[in-house]
Each structure stands twice: as C-alpha cells, then as structure tokens.
Design a protein around this motif. Structure first.
Motif, PDB file in Angstrom:
ATOM      1  N   ASP A   1      12.908   7.270  -1.096  1.00  0.00           N
ATOM      2  CA  ASP A   1      11.800   6.688  -0.338  1.00  0.00           C
ATOM      3  C   ASP A   1      11.410   5.286  -0.798  1.00  0.00           C
ATOM      4  O   ASP A   1      11.649   4.883  -1.937  1.00  0.00           O
ATOM      5  CB  ASP A   1      10.569   7.588  -0.452  1.00  0.00           C
TER       6      ASP A   1
ATOM      7  N   PHE B   1      14.652   6.352   3.251  1.00  0.00           N
ATOM      8  CA  PHE B   1      13.430   6.256   4.051  1.00  0.00           C
ATOM      9  C   PHE B   1      12.674   5.007   3.592  1.00  0.00           C
ATOM     10  O   PHE B   1      11.835   5.058   2.693  1.00  0.00           O
ATOM     11  CB  PHE B   1      12.593   7.520   3.891  1.00  0.00           C
TER      12      PHE B   1
ATOM     13  N   HIS C   1      10.114   5.468   7.506  1.00  0.00           N
ATOM     14  CA  HIS C   1       9.024   5.879   6.612  1.00  0.00           C
ATOM     15  C   HIS C   1       7.723   5.166   6.978  1.00  0.00           C
ATOM     16  O   HIS C   1       6.842   5.013   6.136  1.00  0.00           O
ATOM     17  CB  HIS C   1       9.421   5.577   5.167  1.00  0.00           C
TER      18      HIS C   1
ATOM     19  N   HIS D   1       2.946   2.731   5.359  1.00  0.00           N
ATOM     20  CA  HIS D   1       2.753   3.878   4.465  1.00  0.00           C
ATOM     21  C   HIS D   1       1.314   4.417   4.510  1.00  0.00           C
ATOM     22  O   HIS D   1       0.687   4.652   3.467  1.00  0.00           O
ATOM     23  CB  HIS D   1       3.124   3.488   3.030  1.00  0.00           C
TER      24      HIS D   1
ATOM     25  N   ARG E   1      10.102  10.378   7.661  1.00  0.00           N
ATOM     26  CA  ARG E   1       9.371  11.040   6.577  1.00  0.00           C
ATOM     27  C   ARG E   1       7.933  10.550   6.599  1.00  0.00           C
ATOM     28  O   ARG E   1       7.665   9.364   6.387  1.00  0.00           O
ATOM     29  CB  ARG E   1       9.999  10.752   5.218  1.00  0.00           C
TER      30      ARG E   1
ATOM     31  N   PRO F   1       4.481   9.575   5.193  1.00  0.00           N
ATOM     32  CA  PRO F   1       4.015   9.238   3.846  1.00  0.00           C
ATOM     33  C   PRO F   1       3.186  10.368   3.240  1.00  0.00           C
ATOM     34  O   PRO F   1       2.369  10.989   3.931  1.00  0.00           O
ATOM     35  CB  PRO F   1       3.169   7.983   4.080  1.00  0.00           C
TER      36      PRO F   1
END
Length: 231
Positions: A60, A83, A110, A114, A148, A150
């Motif tokens: 990530d 990601f 991602h 975030h 994905r 956060p």
C-alpha cells in the motif's frame, strides 16, 4: 326528432369522442423519467476462496521508494498488487514504472487522498476512486480493477461507488505483516488464498522477505490477485 336525425346525432357525438379518447391513450399522464439505477455493489474480498497453493502480496501507499525492496520484487518475480496513492508517485514515477516494466506487479486503486471513506458521501467517494483510476491510467497506461479502502474502512456507499469507477472488488486483507516502528506483527501460518498487506515504508524489504519465507514454508507461491477476483 326524426329517427334518421337522431341516428346522425349519435354518430356525430361518437366521432367527436373517439379521437379524444385515442389522444389520451397515446399521450397519457405526464411522468418523470425513471432515474438510472445505482450500480450493483462490488464484493468485499479479505481472502480468496481457492485450492490453488497461492497467496497474494499487496503493498500500500507508495511513499517510501526503497531500491532494495524493488530489487527483491523484481528478482523474485513477485506478482504484487500495488495499491498506490497518486501523490506517492507524483515526485518519482520512475520507481514504479521500473517495477511494472520489469516484473509482474500491477497498480491498483487506493484513492487519491487516503480518507476515511465513511465520512464522505457518494459523490466524494466516487471522486476519490475515479480520480485515482484516471491518474493511474494516465501515468502507467493500466487502469486499476481492485480498490483497497484506506484503513480497511468502508460502507455500503463505498461498494457502489467502487463499481461506478470500474472496480470489480474491494480488497481488504487476511494478515498485515507491516513493521511499524519497533513492532513487527507475529508471522502467521499462511493458508491458500490469504491476502498479505505490506506498505512501502523503510522496512518493506525485510517485511517482504518474511512474507515470502512464510509462503514458502506453507508450500505456497505468490500469485496475481487481479486474476483470482472474478468480474
């Protein structure tokens, strides 16, 4: 009134009424156009249901660009799912370009900033997903298909917003093997289908080495996650 005149009057009344009835049938009452349905929500995937002897390496964020970690990914031909955040490659996209060109890793979504997605409405979540998708595609020529969230945090809106931006799943994880500061999580006994979470930080080389060793000890090999998530 003579019978003939009465018959003519009835016919005239019917002739006038029929076009009005037909007009009402054709036009009908005014109705608003139906709203387009919101997309079908994507599934949430914490692990893959498979009997193949595989695990999945996911990494990530992307802020720390460690050459040693990149070399390990390339030397071991690890099909990692990256990601990434757009800001993390905006100052050094070459690091990730080399990873993608020289190995089997893929870039995934991602978000842009975030955020805690549950604090955003549908428009805000869609902007995060579609914005990251568009920037990844422009930078690397490969549009992400997995998202994905956060912190692993999501709600019902997240799942539909993800679909609206072309994703086929929200991916969480089975085990987080990231070292934070002086603390390293215990190494689990991995099983087929497990999804491992790592981060692009100062310890990525060591964390990745430990994850690969755990997979090997369990008789498993890293596999490309995107290929195992159905459309």
């Amino acid at each position: 009134m003579p019978r003939l005149s009465l018959r003519h009057a009835v016919r005239a009344a019917l002739a006038a009424a029929v076009p009005l009835a037909l007009l009402g049938a054709v036009t009908g009452p005014a109705h608003a156009a139906p709203r387009a349905a919101w997309p079908e929500p994507v599934p949430v995937v914490p692990r893959i249901d498979t009997t193949d002897p595989v695990v999945f390496i996911t990494i990530d964020d992307g802020w720390f660009h460690d050459p040693a970690a990149a070399k390990l990914l390339l030397d071991r031909r690890v099909p990692a799912s990256l990601f990434l955040l757009p800001g993390a490659y905006s100052y050094d996209s070459g690091y990730f370009r080399d990873l993608l060109a020289g190995g089997p890793s893929r870039v995934e979504n991602h978000t842009v900033n975030h955020p805690d997605l549950t604090a955003l409405d549908a428009a805000g979540q869609t902007a995060e997903f579609c914005g990251a998708r568009d920037r990844h595609l422009a930078q690397f020529g490969d549009g992400p298909r997995l998202i994905r969230p956060p912190y692993g945090v999501y709600d019902a809106t997240t799942r539909t917003a993800a679909r609206a931006c072309g994703a086929k799943a929200l991916v969480t994880w089975t085990y987080d093997l990231t070292t934070w500061g002086q603390w390293s999580p215990p190494t689990p006994t991995l099983k087929a289908g497990d999804i491992i979470l790592l981060h692009f930080n100062e310890t990525l080389e060591d964390d990745l080495t430990r994850a690969l060793a755990a997979a090997e000890a369990a008789g498993l090999r890293p596999a490309p996650l995107r290929d195992y998530v159905p459309e």
